[in-house]
Motif scaffolding. Structure first.
Motif, PDB file in Angstrom:
ATOM      1  N   ALA A  27       0.830  -1.203   0.000  1.00 32.30           N
ATOM      2  CA  ALA A  27       0.000   0.000   0.000  1.00 32.30           C
ATOM      3  C   ALA A  27       0.863   1.251   0.000  1.00 32.30           C
ATOM      4  O   ALA A  27       0.583   2.226  -0.701  1.00 32.30           O
ATOM      5  N   VAL A  28       1.911   1.209   0.793  1.00 26.61           N
ATOM      6  CA  VAL A  28       2.804   2.360   0.863  1.00 26.61           C
ATOM      7  C   VAL A  28       3.454   2.625  -0.490  1.00 26.61           C
ATOM      8  O   VAL A  28       3.458   3.762  -0.975  1.00 26.61           O
ATOM      9  N   TYR A  29       3.977   1.577  -1.093  1.00 23.23           N
ATOM     10  CA  TYR A  29       4.640   1.761  -2.382  1.00 23.23           C
ATOM     11  C   TYR A  29       3.668   2.299  -3.421  1.00 23.23           C
ATOM     12  O   TYR A  29       4.008   3.190  -4.202  1.00 23.23           O
ATOM     13  N   SER A  30       2.456   1.777  -3.423  1.00 20.25           N
ATOM     14  CA  SER A  30       1.452   2.268  -4.374  1.00 20.25           C
ATOM     15  C   SER A  30       1.162   3.735  -4.158  1.00 20.25           C
ATOM     16  O   SER A  30       1.054   4.514  -5.102  1.00 20.25           O
ATOM     17  N   ALA A  31       1.014   4.107  -2.905  1.00 21.05           N
ATOM     18  CA  ALA A  31       0.710   5.501  -2.587  1.00 21.05           C
ATOM     19  C   ALA A  31       1.847   6.417  -3.027  1.00 21.05           C
ATOM     20  O   ALA A  31       1.613   7.473  -3.606  1.00 21.05           O
ATOM     21  N   VAL A  32       3.062   5.982  -2.758  1.00 23.65           N
ATOM     22  CA  VAL A  32       4.214   6.808  -3.124  1.00 23.65           C
ATOM     23  C   VAL A  32       4.282   6.993  -4.635  1.00 23.65           C
ATOM     24  O   VAL A  32       4.647   8.055  -5.130  1.00 23.65           O
ATOM     25  N   GLN A  33       3.862   5.963  -5.353  1.00 25.42           N
ATOM     26  CA  GLN A  33       3.885   6.056  -6.814  1.00 25.42           C
ATOM     27  C   GLN A  33       2.923   7.110  -7.343  1.00 25.42           C
ATOM     28  O   GLN A  33       3.052   7.546  -8.473  1.00 25.42           O
TER      29      GLN A  33
ATOM     30  N   LYS B  93       6.724  17.043  -7.141  1.00 24.50           N
ATOM     31  CA  LYS B  93       6.035  17.327  -5.886  1.00 24.50           C
ATOM     32  C   LYS B  93       6.613  16.476  -4.768  1.00 24.50           C
ATOM     33  O   LYS B  93       7.265  15.465  -5.020  1.00 24.50           O
ATOM     34  N   VAL B  94       6.349  16.872  -3.537  1.00 25.71           N
ATOM     35  CA  VAL B  94       6.809  16.094  -2.395  1.00 25.71           C
ATOM     36  C   VAL B  94       5.685  15.972  -1.364  1.00 25.71           C
ATOM     37  O   VAL B  94       4.762  16.774  -1.336  1.00 25.71           O
ATOM     38  N   THR B  95       5.774  14.958  -0.533  1.00 26.51           N
ATOM     39  CA  THR B  95       4.846  14.820   0.581  1.00 26.51           C
ATOM     40  C   THR B  95       5.615  14.280   1.774  1.00 26.51           C
ATOM     41  O   THR B  95       6.827  14.135   1.716  1.00 26.51           O
ATOM     42  N   THR B  96       4.899  13.984   2.846  1.00 28.12           N
ATOM     43  CA  THR B  96       5.588  13.546   4.058  1.00 28.12           C
ATOM     44  C   THR B  96       5.303  12.072   4.372  1.00 28.12           C
ATOM     45  O   THR B  96       4.329  11.501   3.884  1.00 28.12           O
ATOM     46  N   TYR B  97       6.128  11.503   5.225  1.00 32.60           N
ATOM     47  CA  TYR B  97       5.918  10.130   5.680  1.00 32.60           C
ATOM     48  C   TYR B  97       4.557  10.033   6.352  1.00 32.60           C
ATOM     49  O   TYR B  97       3.811   9.076   6.142  1.00 32.60           O
ATOM     50  N   GLY B  98       4.267  11.024   7.163  1.00 30.13           N
ATOM     51  CA  GLY B  98       3.011  11.020   7.895  1.00 30.13           C
ATOM     52  C   GLY B  98       1.810  11.059   6.969  1.00 30.13           C
ATOM     53  O   GLY B  98       0.803  10.403   7.223  1.00 30.13           O
ATOM     54  N   HIS B  99       1.916  11.795   5.899  1.00 31.58           N
ATOM     55  CA  HIS B  99       0.785  11.879   4.987  1.00 31.58           C
ATOM     56  C   HIS B  99       0.577  10.568   4.253  1.00 31.58           C
ATOM     57  O   HIS B  99      -0.558  10.124   4.058  1.00 31.58           O
ATOM     58  N   ILE B 100       1.642   9.941   3.861  1.00 34.00           N
ATOM     59  CA  ILE B 100       1.526   8.630   3.221  1.00 34.00           C
ATOM     60  C   ILE B 100       0.858   7.657   4.184  1.00 34.00           C
ATOM     61  O   ILE B 100      -0.035   6.901   3.811  1.00 34.00           O
ATOM     62  N   ALA B 101       1.263   7.721   5.428  1.00 35.88           N
ATOM     63  CA  ALA B 101       0.665   6.836   6.439  1.00 35.88           C
ATOM     64  C   ALA B 101      -0.843   7.061   6.513  1.00 35.88           C
ATOM     65  O   ALA B 101      -1.621   6.108   6.573  1.00 35.88           O
TER      66      ALA B 101
ATOM     67  N   PRO C  18       9.006   6.430  -6.567  1.00 37.80           N
ATOM     68  CA  PRO C  18       9.715   7.708  -6.379  1.00 37.80           C
ATOM     69  C   PRO C  18       9.949   8.049  -4.921  1.00 37.80           C
ATOM     70  O   PRO C  18       9.381   9.009  -4.390  1.00 37.80           O
ATOM     71  N   TRP C  19      10.769   7.286  -4.282  1.00 47.34           N
ATOM     72  CA  TRP C  19      11.077   7.447  -2.858  1.00 47.34           C
ATOM     73  C   TRP C  19      11.605   8.835  -2.523  1.00 47.34           C
ATOM     74  O   TRP C  19      11.474   9.308  -1.409  1.00 47.34           O
ATOM     75  N   GLN C  20      12.201   9.484  -3.511  1.00 54.79           N
ATOM     76  CA  GLN C  20      12.791  10.802  -3.233  1.00 54.79           C
ATOM     77  C   GLN C  20      11.737  11.855  -2.941  1.00 54.79           C
ATOM     78  O   GLN C  20      12.032  12.904  -2.403  1.00 54.79           O
ATOM     79  N   ARG C  21      10.470  11.557  -3.289  1.00 57.29           N
ATOM     80  CA  ARG C  21       9.423  12.565  -3.089  1.00 57.29           C
ATOM     81  C   ARG C  21       8.818  12.521  -1.694  1.00 57.29           C
ATOM     82  O   ARG C  21       7.831  13.171  -1.421  1.00 57.29           O
ATOM     83  N   VAL C  22       9.391  11.709  -0.830  1.00 62.23           N
ATOM     84  CA  VAL C  22       8.896  11.639   0.544  1.00 62.23           C
ATOM     85  C   VAL C  22       9.930  12.229   1.494  1.00 62.23           C
ATOM     86  O   VAL C  22      11.074  11.766   1.545  1.00 62.23           O
ATOM     87  N   ILE C  23       9.514  13.264   2.205  1.00 65.01           N
ATOM     88  CA  ILE C  23      10.415  13.914   3.153  1.00 65.01           C
ATOM     89  C   ILE C  23       9.691  14.029   4.495  1.00 65.01           C
ATOM     90  O   ILE C  23       8.543  13.618   4.618  1.00 65.01           O
ATOM     91  N   ASN C  24      10.349  14.567   5.499  1.00 63.64           N
ATOM     92  CA  ASN C  24       9.696  14.597   6.800  1.00 63.64           C
ATOM     93  C   ASN C  24       8.804  15.820   6.974  1.00 63.64           C
ATOM     94  O   ASN C  24       8.786  16.717   6.136  1.00 63.64           O
TER      95      ASN C  24
ATOM     96  N   PHE D 131       7.100  23.413   1.196  1.00 63.86           N
ATOM     97  CA  PHE D 131       5.815  22.751   0.991  1.00 63.86           C
ATOM     98  C   PHE D 131       4.814  23.642   0.271  1.00 63.86           C
ATOM     99  O   PHE D 131       3.974  23.165  -0.482  1.00 63.86           O
ATOM    100  N   ALA D 132       4.879  24.932   0.541  1.00 60.83           N
ATOM    101  CA  ALA D 132       3.917  25.843  -0.082  1.00 60.83           C
ATOM    102  C   ALA D 132       4.015  25.770  -1.605  1.00 60.83           C
ATOM    103  O   ALA D 132       3.031  25.934  -2.309  1.00 60.83           O
ATOM    104  N   GLU D 133       5.210  25.476  -2.062  1.00 57.53           N
ATOM    105  CA  GLU D 133       5.406  25.428  -3.505  1.00 57.53           C
ATOM    106  C   GLU D 133       5.353  24.017  -4.074  1.00 57.53           C
ATOM    107  O   GLU D 133       4.829  23.795  -5.160  1.00 57.53           O
ATOM    108  N   TYR D 134       5.888  23.056  -3.348  1.00 58.27           N
ATOM    109  CA  TYR D 134       6.016  21.697  -3.888  1.00 58.27           C
ATOM    110  C   TYR D 134       5.201  20.634  -3.159  1.00 58.27           C
ATOM    111  O   TYR D 134       5.205  19.477  -3.541  1.00 58.27           O
ATOM    112  N   GLY D 135       4.538  21.032  -2.102  1.00 57.68           N
ATOM    113  CA  GLY D 135       3.809  20.042  -1.312  1.00 57.68           C
ATOM    114  C   GLY D 135       2.630  19.403  -2.035  1.00 57.68           C
ATOM    115  O   GLY D 135       1.934  20.060  -2.795  1.00 57.68           O
ATOM    116  N   TRP D 136       2.418  18.141  -1.787  1.00 58.82           N
ATOM    117  CA  TRP D 136       1.301  17.382  -2.380  1.00 58.82           C
ATOM    118  C   TRP D 136       0.612  16.647  -1.234  1.00 58.82           C
ATOM    119  O   TRP D 136       1.141  15.682  -0.709  1.00 58.82           O
TER     120      TRP D 136
END
Length: 150
Positions: free
Chosen positions: A13-19, A25-33, A73-79, A119-124
DNA sequence: AGGTTGACCACCG
DNA sequence: GCGGTGGCCAACC
């Protein structure tokens, strides 16, 4: 690799979501969760990415895993602080920053060497995965953008 | 088989 | 706004 079936489905599920994070764009670990329905386990999301398999060490002999380093795209997940997690070695974060810059994300360096993304510019941060919306999930029309304008 | 670690986060002081 | 705390659970001693 996960040892139990539940863990495997979680990884999946996590991998699918990250895809589904759009390029640039970027998002956070918490948001993926949250997206995968387990808002209290941002930490395991990090575990999933850490254990992301390599594409195909030996394509001929090794069964290519459904999810791997090159198609997730693991690089798009930040804290949540907007910082690329240094994890243990700064080199890893540098590498991640380079991957992000390659797709047009501006990465700034803080006073302490932290690699940050705005995040204001690249957050998803969708409430629901696009794939789930497509699947017919109905969201109430009371949408509300709480975009913090930095 | 038990203890520690960790690509995290929200919450409280 | 920073530092400590608790929760979470797979991987790794």
């Amino acid at each position: 690799m996960p040892r139990t079936p539940e863990a495997e489905s979680f990884f999946h599920a996590v991998y699918s979501a990250v895809q589904e994070i759009p390029p640039g764009k970027v998002t956070t670990y918490g948001h993926i969760a949250k997206l995968v329905g387990t808002p209290q386990r941002p930490r395991q999301v990090g575990v999933c990415l850490k254990h992301l398999p390599v594409p195909s060490a030996d394509e001929a002999t090794t069964p290519s895993p459904r999810f791997h380093h090159d198609n997730v795209p693991w690089q798009r997940v930040i804290n949540a602080k907007g910082i690329i997690s240094p994890r243990s070695q700064p080199s890893g974060a540098r590498n991640q920053a380079a991957a992000l810059e390659a797709e047009g994300v501006a990465v700034t360096t803080g006073a302490l060497g932290e690699l940050m993304v705005n995040f204001a510019e690249y957050g998803w941060f969708p409430r629901l995965l696009p794939s789930e919306v497509a699947a017919g999930a109905v969201l109430s029309s009371d949408e509300d953008e709480g975009e913090e304008s930095e």
